[in-house]
Design an enzyme around this catalytic site. Structure first.
Site, mmCIF file in Angstrom:
data_model
loop_
_atom_site.group_PDB
_atom_site.id
_atom_site.type_symbol
_atom_site.label_atom_id
_atom_site.label_comp_id
_atom_site.label_asym_id
_atom_site.label_seq_id
_atom_site.Cartn_x
_atom_site.Cartn_y
_atom_site.Cartn_z
ATOM 1 N N GLY A 103 0.638 -1.150 -0.026
ATOM 2 C CA GLY A 103 -0.228 0.002 -0.025
ATOM 3 C C GLY A 103 0.990 1.435 0.103
ATOM 4 O O GLY A 103 1.862 1.346 0.144
ATOM 5 N N CYS A 104 0.259 2.231 -0.323
ATOM 6 C CA CYS A 104 1.020 3.696 -0.406
ATOM 7 C C CYS A 104 1.422 3.833 0.942
ATOM 8 O O CYS A 104 2.612 4.413 1.186
ATOM 9 C CB CYS A 104 0.271 4.630 -1.170
ATOM 10 S SG CYS A 104 -1.450 4.833 -0.573
ATOM 11 N N TYR A 105 0.352 4.004 1.959
ATOM 12 C CA TYR A 105 0.655 4.638 3.235
ATOM 13 C C TYR A 105 1.923 3.641 3.990
ATOM 14 O O TYR A 105 2.939 4.105 4.598
ATOM 15 C CB TYR A 105 -0.440 4.498 4.274
ATOM 16 C CG TYR A 105 -1.406 5.582 4.165
ATOM 17 C CD1 TYR A 105 -1.000 6.851 4.345
ATOM 18 C CD2 TYR A 105 -2.683 5.431 3.824
ATOM 19 C CE1 TYR A 105 -2.058 8.012 4.187
ATOM 20 C CE2 TYR A 105 -3.732 6.590 3.837
ATOM 21 C CZ TYR A 105 -3.409 7.582 3.818
ATOM 22 O OH TYR A 105 -4.286 8.681 3.833
ATOM 23 N N CYS A 142 5.408 4.106 2.632
ATOM 24 C CA CYS A 142 6.057 5.246 3.031
ATOM 25 C C CYS A 142 6.477 5.171 4.468
ATOM 26 O O CYS A 142 7.217 5.641 4.755
ATOM 27 C CB CYS A 142 5.050 6.191 3.108
ATOM 28 S SG CYS A 142 5.656 8.058 2.995
#
Lengths: 352, 352, 352, 352
Positions: A155-157, A160
């Site tokens: 996932g993007c979150y 990161c």
């Protein structure tokens, strides 16, 4: 060219689909052979995303219209909604067992069926595939990804947050019980479905948190952080929506362990990532801007000392559609198909 | 690679400089050898534009520090402010007469010294160079550009208006005395200098016109439209500023001539541009969005009938930093150096 | 009307000055008699802020041009930069000892001269006035403000963090040593001076932290939190800039103390603020959006349980120019001059 | 207070409904007695628009739930979609013939049933009411509005274009056959319904035209311009969408008639509007910004000379939700109910 690998994209009418097309159109080793979008089937990609009107791309079809056995696809990107994905991919592998798949949904990211059932409210529909899936964070699992048939793109979150925290947890350099992740995302992270709360007039000139205390991305963080720390880790994580299109930005509050201070954490990250093409650690005390990674596959990470002794503030940022989704998916494709890892995802950020 | 051409960029600390670096970093046939920025000399490009921190680029120097005679530069992009440019380029050619130059300022766009003096308020300082300069609108002057030593890269507003209007004026298909161009630009068109009226809080959530009735870009339009029409053409032109970063959007009101109606105008443009890589004419009646050309070298053009008989509305849009400046400059470099015209500027638009 | 109080605004050309004018123009009990702006002296307010062109307002003058002894001013708002303020206000009180002052700078907020010197790098120039100043957080110090001659209007970040945290610290309901405040501000919080990093093209479509680990607002938080807790409190605080004009948004991570859980914290805040006109506590588990307080003097506060037992996430938001600056200043003026506290600041939020 | 007039709002869950509530909450002479929103009936206004949560407002009901005969309403604002309105208002008047209505839809703006049928594709359902309706542009029809039972509140685009053009057409100062109106609107003008093309990610950082050559607002312009000119007038009109929330901005290209030049046009407008509270004409040659009227009921108008002899460029701007809809509706209510015309709509613009 005859040597180009043939690629399919399932769910091409969403933003991650468009971003895959943008990147693959200039990838030197692949051609886009199949594009699906059930509700837009029959239309051209340029009807759904006018920026592609000048390009020669296959017409959109439904997933059912794809002749999997004979399409000759080498790799398929799956950018379908949660749950749908499990069913579709089981079917694809049944018909085309040799195809490789990079899945951009959350469906195959959780190893533990119980965790999946808890966060998603139902049993997993493709448990045998889940066992086979490799978690696609290339900077951590590169070796496994190269051999995978099914890659679960992170996932993007979570990408990161993991890139700065996993090396620190592995090094036992931070307290695993005192991590606070305050995360902010651009609106493309919320997708393209027509909802009142996502209208321009509702979003512009404003900021808000959502899913406070209970966001599903936490399951993915728990899993990977616990593996890295060798013990159960549960973090405080709050996602927010920014009035902008692209970018994830995480402000992470940690406490050093065993005397480690902020400079030590910085040093660990610098060493970890000095040869990575897609992770850039700023000089100590400097923190990155989301705008400076826009449109690229880069993650920028900064570490600063908090004024409270022993505490540090880590800032990490990436483009949610690129490194947070489609760029990382192409990076994974490159590993799976044996291409140079940066092929097609080496364009510099676009600022301003 | 030893065969790469060596490129210099004068004025690399502005937005067009950054856009040149973005495009050239992935151009297969060139390397960036010199970057100047007088006020930032001594710094790294990553200090001025943090997105470039991970890239290996030459340190910024002053123009005076460049050893023109021995630098071995094949081509120089000049992204300096107006008037400064004339002086600098005269000097560069004196020391390195064989270098090619693509100039992004307005300094060499006007052929008529009197027109220059009228609009800019002073005599031109390099009249002999002005005579030699070729106006760099590749779709119109491609043949001349290939042989040029000095290319005057067109302005962003003027490129956007010329691409649809020049073929129509040449074909005598529209009344040259009744053209209204309502033009809107993203804020990067205003540059990077720190002015109160360009602050985020002054710009966001608002819209305004500027230079009403008297904008300098009109001189460039007059020149090219008059050449195309074979008679003096003076248009109504109003520039506006949009609360967004990138994009020029022109809404153009015309009247057909000799019985020509909107469909005829559309047909002329379709034929004119069917083989051009960077101009896309939409189906009749459809008009483009600026967002669908963002980050690319494309111009999208639409033609629709007005409800007033004989009148048509033409919409044209491009990215002011790419086709409106640095992308067109790279396109011109490709012509001057004999590269494929699309090299390094073939990336698809980035939307969203 | 003869009974209207006469008001002066020092520093009327900045955003807080404009916001004061916006609010005072419709305040039923006051008239604007003096407006100063040293660099714009001689101009009309409509030249500096065109929205006021239709209004009858005094011409801008320099501070030196004001005849303090005879101007008959009842109250002066001071919206000058830091340090300048100390000198100016000492002078104003010398000439007009009976005038009341609401100061919007940070100059008189810190009670401890040592803390001031540490954070601002120099001795305070008006120590005797500092002793007299009352900290203007009306919800906490209402009684003192009513009797004050000099009110130190709180900062925008600090107002947003204090309103939820002070009642919890006073009630000893949260651990004072584990507070993390992740704060985000709209761009108007950065003021109106022309700086490159504040240009629209630098800010739009991006997000960043600044002053990480060392922001001056921390001194004000330390002071008020320590008073509330009855012991030294030092918090983790990180400010960020949002690509929008107005709004402060704080995400605050706390741990309950003595068995207090999130619901208990919510209950304390509901009770504390049920009669306050400018603080609204949302139902438990809901968190506010910054957009829903825009243009108003409201603070919206939400409390949710973290999934980590014993921890809570508190969200607080206000408009930095209104409750975070000029609206709170008018609220303080109302207290000082004996008006109803909501006079002139009772307009509902403007959304969208 | 017992003397307050009772007001109803039909369609309170849209943006014009919210704007009416914002304005009426601080109107000294009215109270909001009824709020309808069929799909949100049963909810509180604070559920639909959280900014109103702290206010005491009636619960939302369906239109059918209103007891029109006994509700005691003095005036009803109707903010319902096109066509629905005709049916609903016929029914309201049948049950409560003495109520006054200000209708914000387009349903009663066109006097000619044939024009209505042509532009809307069906016969009008309430022709007798249409005959009675008064067109609510107060600056032109003030006298008639005061006596009206049903006021057809003008459109946002059309208000913005009529205020500058009607006096010029009446004075026969401009050529009625050469008017070009290039109009731009903020996104709130498109309403609150969930459509893909209105999502933040689709709108932000982009600009586009729509309804080119065929927008329905033209019917309203034709009607009023023809009345003013005393002959049929058909204008070129192109609407566009701006990536911002509030504001209409019209750039209008005209040719002077009978020797009238730009200065003459300016003088006519200055004289026409010198006593109007909601129209401000800037000094000759200056043009307004949309941001400087935001949140207010003001229209700002500027006139500049085009460089083409005899031609002028007129710029007009207003807030589409205030003067373009709800503010103008309250202004009309004030006229109908005999209040001071500026009551409740006298707040200054909010910039930044």
């Amino acid at each position: 060219m005859s040597t180009k690998k043939k690629i399919g994209i399932l769910g091409a009418s969403g933003y991650t689909g468009a971003e895959l097309v943008r990147l693959l159109l200039r990838h030197p080793r692949v051609e886009i052979a199949v594009l699906t979008a059930d509700r837009r089937a029959g239309q051209m990609m340029g009807d759904v995303f006018p920026q592609f009107a000048p390009y020669d791309l296959p017409r959109l079809v439904t997933i059912d219209e794809v002749d999997w056995a004979n399409a000759g696809l080498d790799l398929v990107f799956c950018a379908l909604p949660h749950a749908t994905t499990q069913k579709v991919l089981k079917d694809v592998f049944a018909k085309a067992p040799d195809v490789k798949i990079v899945d951009l949904s959350a469906d195959f990211r959780l190893e533990d069926p119980a965790a999946y059932a808890k966060w998603y409210g139902h049993e997993h529909h493709a448990l045998e595939l889940q066992k086979e899936a490799v978690y696609g964070l290339a900077e951590i699992y590169r070796r496994d990804i190269k051999k995978a048939r099914l890659v679960a793109n992170p996932g993007c979150y979570t990408t990161c947050a993991q890139l700065p925290l996993i090396p620190l947890l592995k090094a036992k350099a931070i307290e695993p019980d005192e991590i606070v992740i305050d995360a902010k995302s651009g609106m493309t992270g919320a997708g393209r479905s027509a909802k009142e709360e996502m209208l321009f007039s509702e979003v512009s000139e404003g900021f808000n948190a959502y899913g406070v205390g209970q966001h599903r991305h936490m399951a993915e963080l728990d899993q990977e952080f616990s593996k890295a720390a060798g013990k159960d880790v549960v973090v405080s994580f709050t996602p927010h929506l920014l009035p902008m299109n692209r970018g994830i930005f995480s402000t992470i509050y940690v406490r050093g362990r065993r005397g480690k201070i902020a400079q030590d954490l910085h040093e660990i990250l610098v060493k970890q990532y000095e040869k990575e093409p897609f992770v850039h650690v700023l000089p100590f005390g400097k923190t990155p801007h989301s705008r400076h990674v826009r449109g690229s596959n880069m993650t920028f990470i900064g570490v600063a000392a908090d004024r409270i002794a022993g505490r540090a503030i880590i800032v990490s940022t990436l483009d949610n559609l690129t490194k947070g989704a489609s760029g990382q998916a192409v990076q994974n494709m490159n590993l799976v198909l044996g291409f140079p890892e940066t092929a097609g995802v080496d364009q510099p950020p676009m600022f301003p």
